[in-house]
Design a protein around this motif. Structure first.
Motif, PDB file in Angstrom:
ATOM      1  N   LEU A   1       0.826  -1.206   0.000  1.00 34.77           N
ATOM      2  CA  LEU A   1       0.000   0.000   0.000  1.00 34.77           C
ATOM      3  C   LEU A   1       0.862   1.259   0.000  1.00 34.77           C
ATOM      4  O   LEU A   1       0.567   2.220  -0.715  1.00 34.77           O
ATOM      5  CB  LEU A   1      -0.941   0.009   1.205  1.00 34.77           C
ATOM      6  N   VAL A   2       1.921   1.255   0.794  1.00 35.38           N
ATOM      7  CA  VAL A   2       2.821   2.405   0.834  1.00 35.38           C
ATOM      8  C   VAL A   2       3.503   2.583  -0.524  1.00 35.38           C
ATOM      9  O   VAL A   2       3.629   3.708  -1.027  1.00 35.38           O
ATOM     10  CB  VAL A   2       3.862   2.250   1.969  1.00 35.38           C
ATOM     11  N   GLN A   3       3.924   1.485  -1.137  1.00 33.23           N
ATOM     12  CA  GLN A   3       4.560   1.572  -2.455  1.00 33.23           C
ATOM     13  C   GLN A   3       3.581   2.084  -3.506  1.00 33.23           C
ATOM     14  O   GLN A   3       3.934   2.921  -4.334  1.00 33.23           O
ATOM     15  CB  GLN A   3       5.110   0.205  -2.877  1.00 33.23           C
ATOM     16  N   ALA A   4       2.336   1.605  -3.470  1.00 40.34           N
ATOM     17  CA  ALA A   4       1.332   2.078  -4.426  1.00 40.34           C
ATOM     18  C   ALA A   4       1.059   3.564  -4.228  1.00 40.34           C
ATOM     19  O   ALA A   4       0.946   4.318  -5.194  1.00 40.34           O
ATOM     20  CB  ALA A   4       0.036   1.282  -4.270  1.00 40.34           C
ATOM     21  N   TYR A   5       0.969   4.009  -2.978  1.00 39.62           N
ATOM     22  CA  TYR A   5       0.754   5.432  -2.691  1.00 39.62           C
ATOM     23  C   TYR A   5       1.913   6.266  -3.220  1.00 39.62           C
ATOM     24  O   TYR A   5       1.712   7.297  -3.851  1.00 39.62           O
ATOM     25  CB  TYR A   5       0.588   5.639  -1.181  1.00 39.62           C
TER      26      TYR A   5
END
Length: 113
Positions: free
Chosen positions: A101-105
């Motif tokens: 999720l952090v990488q996608a954000y």
């Protein structure tokens, strides 16, 4: 931990901006299950329930460890070790989801508009 995410269409990612008025000339149609009264799970509630499951697993594992240390004859070492491994797997899965999720954000925030 049973994590099941409902399938998302590209328009679902638009959130409230993609309501009846539409975005960019596109009209958002009602979800397929809306007419039949089937409620689709929100991503935040699914994620919250998954994190609660992880927490519950860790609490159970900690309690079993405590009972083994107190030499409770009703709690076996095998049961405790299995609970510890399950809680570790649950935590690792939650950590991987968080990292994704952090990488996608980050990827979204770095996009050129």
């Amino acid at each position: 931990m049973n994590v099941r995410f409902p399938p998302l269409s590209p328009l679902d990612a638009l959130g409230a901006a993609g309501t009846a008025a539409g975005v960019g000339g596109l009209q958002r149609s009602a979800p397929a299950g809306a007419a039949t009264g089937v409620r689709q799970a929100q991503f935040s509630s699914v994620l919250e329930n998954a994190l609660k499951d992880v927490s519950q697993s860790q609490l159970q594992s900690g309690e079993l460890q405590k009972q083994v240390q107190l030499e409770n004859p009703k709690v076996g070492l095998e049961e405790t070790m299995i609970a510890m491994q399950k809680s570790q797997i649950h935590f690792q899965a939650a950590l991987q989801v968080r990292n994704r999720l952090v990488q996608a954000y980050s990827d979204i925030m770095n996009m050129q508009v």
